[in-house]
Design an enzyme around this catalytic site. Structure first.
Site, PDB file in Angstrom:
ATOM      1  N   ASP A  92       0.807  -1.217   0.000  1.00  0.00           N
ATOM      2  CA  ASP A  92       0.000   0.000   0.000  1.00  0.00           C
ATOM      3  C   ASP A  92       0.843   1.271   0.000  1.00  0.00           C
ATOM      4  O   ASP A  92       0.438   2.297   0.550  1.00  0.00           O
ATOM      5  CB  ASP A  92      -0.916   0.005   1.229  1.00  0.00           C
ATOM      6  N   GLU A 114      -0.516  -9.013  -1.121  1.00  0.00           N
ATOM      7  CA  GLU A 114      -0.988  -8.483   0.155  1.00  0.00           C
ATOM      8  C   GLU A 114      -2.219  -7.605  -0.061  1.00  0.00           C
ATOM      9  O   GLU A 114      -2.321  -6.497   0.419  1.00  0.00           O
ATOM     10  CB  GLU A 114       0.116  -7.727   0.900  1.00  0.00           C
ATOM     11  N   GLU A 128      -1.987   5.159   3.147  1.00  0.00           N
ATOM     12  CA  GLU A 128      -1.966   3.755   2.763  1.00  0.00           C
ATOM     13  C   GLU A 128      -3.349   3.147   2.558  1.00  0.00           C
ATOM     14  O   GLU A 128      -3.563   2.350   1.643  1.00  0.00           O
ATOM     15  CB  GLU A 128      -1.184   2.940   3.801  1.00  0.00           C
ATOM     16  N   HIS A 210       7.972   4.557  12.722  1.00  0.00           N
ATOM     17  CA  HIS A 210       8.343   5.225  11.485  1.00  0.00           C
ATOM     18  C   HIS A 210       7.179   5.774  10.679  1.00  0.00           C
ATOM     19  O   HIS A 210       7.380   6.552   9.755  1.00  0.00           O
ATOM     20  CB  HIS A 210       9.109   4.245  10.580  1.00  0.00           C
ATOM     21  N   ARG A 212       4.153   7.607   8.726  1.00  0.00           N
ATOM     22  CA  ARG A 212       3.792   9.000   8.470  1.00  0.00           C
ATOM     23  C   ARG A 212       2.683   9.474   9.403  1.00  0.00           C
ATOM     24  O   ARG A 212       2.681  10.612   9.865  1.00  0.00           O
ATOM     25  CB  ARG A 212       3.365   9.155   7.011  1.00  0.00           C
ATOM     26  N   HIS A 242      14.882   5.031  12.433  1.00  0.00           N
ATOM     27  CA  HIS A 242      14.504   5.045  11.024  1.00  0.00           C
ATOM     28  C   HIS A 242      15.354   6.070  10.282  1.00  0.00           C
ATOM     29  O   HIS A 242      15.729   7.108  10.844  1.00  0.00           O
ATOM     30  CB  HIS A 242      13.020   5.399  10.893  1.00  0.00           C
TER      31      HIS A 242
END
Length: 407
Positions: A92, A114, A128, A210, A212, A242
């Site tokens: 995604d 997936e 996502e 990590h 967003r 990260h």
């Protein structure tokens, strides 16, 4: 065929698929977008693969719109020059969405590895959730990792004949990594690299942050919660930082210098899996670790508002905690009091790539040695280690044209 990938998780989850297809004599070109430059430069070679084309779109501070636009512009000529029979994307990410959209524009069928993960909230995770839902409208083949994912696709009107229940190919990679870590020399090297992992009376908690959606005020709250946890003296925290400075700098400023916190550079997959197998608990917002931890018998505190991997929560292997300081610290303290669970294969048995390859052969009208498996077998045995211890240049992309030998 073309497989488009741009991030570390995409490499880890598409690598076994590419290998399974090539083992059947099929030609697969690997197109790296450059979303995470190190994914192609460092991770692919470690898995015995190489990019046949690097779109080199990465620039510091790239936003999703810029990433998607750059991939569309650079991938279109590649698909026009050599139209593939199928374009494969995973997950995604902006790379997956842009790859699928480029395939749609070129009239190329898209296969989605997936497929079907949903929270039902376009804002969690953002972007996502929107990307994977839009890929579902484009894709011709949907490789669902779990029954819940397959059911989500059917609720959205996807033809059941186009949905293949395969398990998650990330678990294939986890099993391969586990076999590597059984090598005494590699196991010894890991123990020498992380001597503190099994030292002292306090349990080890692995922390990865990590996403967003957790940047800004949420990341500050998470860092405060980890600081609070370190001060309680109930655990040692291993925190791989990260590469994104917006993440690393906040965690470094809040956690640096604390005696019970080990801040680490970004880790390769073998090192991360070794630490996870030796951890009592993982605190994460990563999707991949939510899948890997149950397979190693490690519970997860998932620091997010929602998760698309509800199977782990339902099985008691994950606890969803909002990104608030007090909630995080309290949840970790409570989870550390629980006995270590047995490993469970919630997300696959290590053979997802073979199922995906069989379904692709069937779609392409090729004779398949084994038809796609629609039902997963029982969970696999425990991963051995789990039971032993509780950049890119600014020039235009240069893509070589592989022959059959290069896959």
């Amino acid at each position: 065929m073309v497989a488009v990938l741009g991030t570390r998780p995409e490499v880890l989850k598409l690598a076994p698929v590419v290998r399974a297809l090539r083992a059947r004599g099929l030609v697969v070109r690997l197109v790296a977008t450059g979303q995470h430059p190190a994914a192609a430069r460092e991770l692919l070679p470690s898995l015995g693969l190489a990019a046949d084309c690097d779109l080199a779109i990465h620039r510091p501070g790239n936003e999703p719109s810029a990433i998607v636009a750059a991939i569309l512009v650079r991938l279109a000529p590649e698909l026009a020059a050599r139209p593939p029979a199928l374009l494969i994307v995973q997950g995604d990410t902006a790379s997956a969405f842009a790859g699928a959209l480029a395939g749609f524009h070129a009239g190329v069928p898209v296969g989605h590895v997936e497929a079907g993960l949903r929270t039902g909230d376009l804002a969690a995770p953002f972007p996502e959730e929107g990307y994977r839902a839009m890929i579902a409208r484009i894709a011709r083949l949907h490789f669902a990792p779990t029954p819940a994912a397959a059911e989500a696709l059917m609720r959205e009107g996807i033809d059941p004949a186009a949905i293949h229940l395969t398990g998650n190919s990330g678990i294939d990679t986890l099993h391969a990594t586990g076999r590597d870590l059984e090598d005494p020399a590699l196991a010894s090297a890991m123990a020498k690299r992380f001597p503190w992992a099994r030292a002292g009376p306090l349990p080890l908690v692995l922390v990865t942050i990590h996403r967003r959606e957790n940047l800004g005020a949420r990341l500050a709250a998470i860092a405060t919660g980890l600081h609070r946890l370190a001060g309680l003296g109930v655990a040692r925290l291993a925190v791989p930082l990260h590469p994104n400075p917006a993440v690393a700098e906040v965690l470094q400023a809040r956690l640096g210098g604390l005696p019970q916190v080990m801040l680490l550079p970004p880790l390769e997959h073998h090192a991360l899996v070794w630490l996870l197998a030796h951890a009592a608990l993982v605190v994460t917002d990563s999707g991949g670790l939510q899948e890997e931890a149950p397979a190693l018998g490690v519970r997860a505190v998932v620091v997010r508002e929602a998760t698309e991997r509800a199977e782990a929560v339902a099985a008691g292997m994950a606890r969803l905690v909002p990104p608030r300081a007090r909630s995080i610290a309290a949840a970790v303290v409570e989870e550390l009091k629980r006995p270590r669970p047995a490993p469970i294969g919630l997300f696959g048995d290590g053979h997802a790539a073979d199922r995906i390859a069989s379904a692709i052969e069937e779609f392409l009208g090729l004779p398949a040695p084994q038809q796609a498996v629609r039902r997963l077998p029982a969970p696999p045995p425990a991963f051995p280690s789990a039971t032993r211890t509780p950049e890119s240049s600014s020039r235009s992309a240069a893509c070589r044209r592989p022959g059959r030998a290069s896959g």
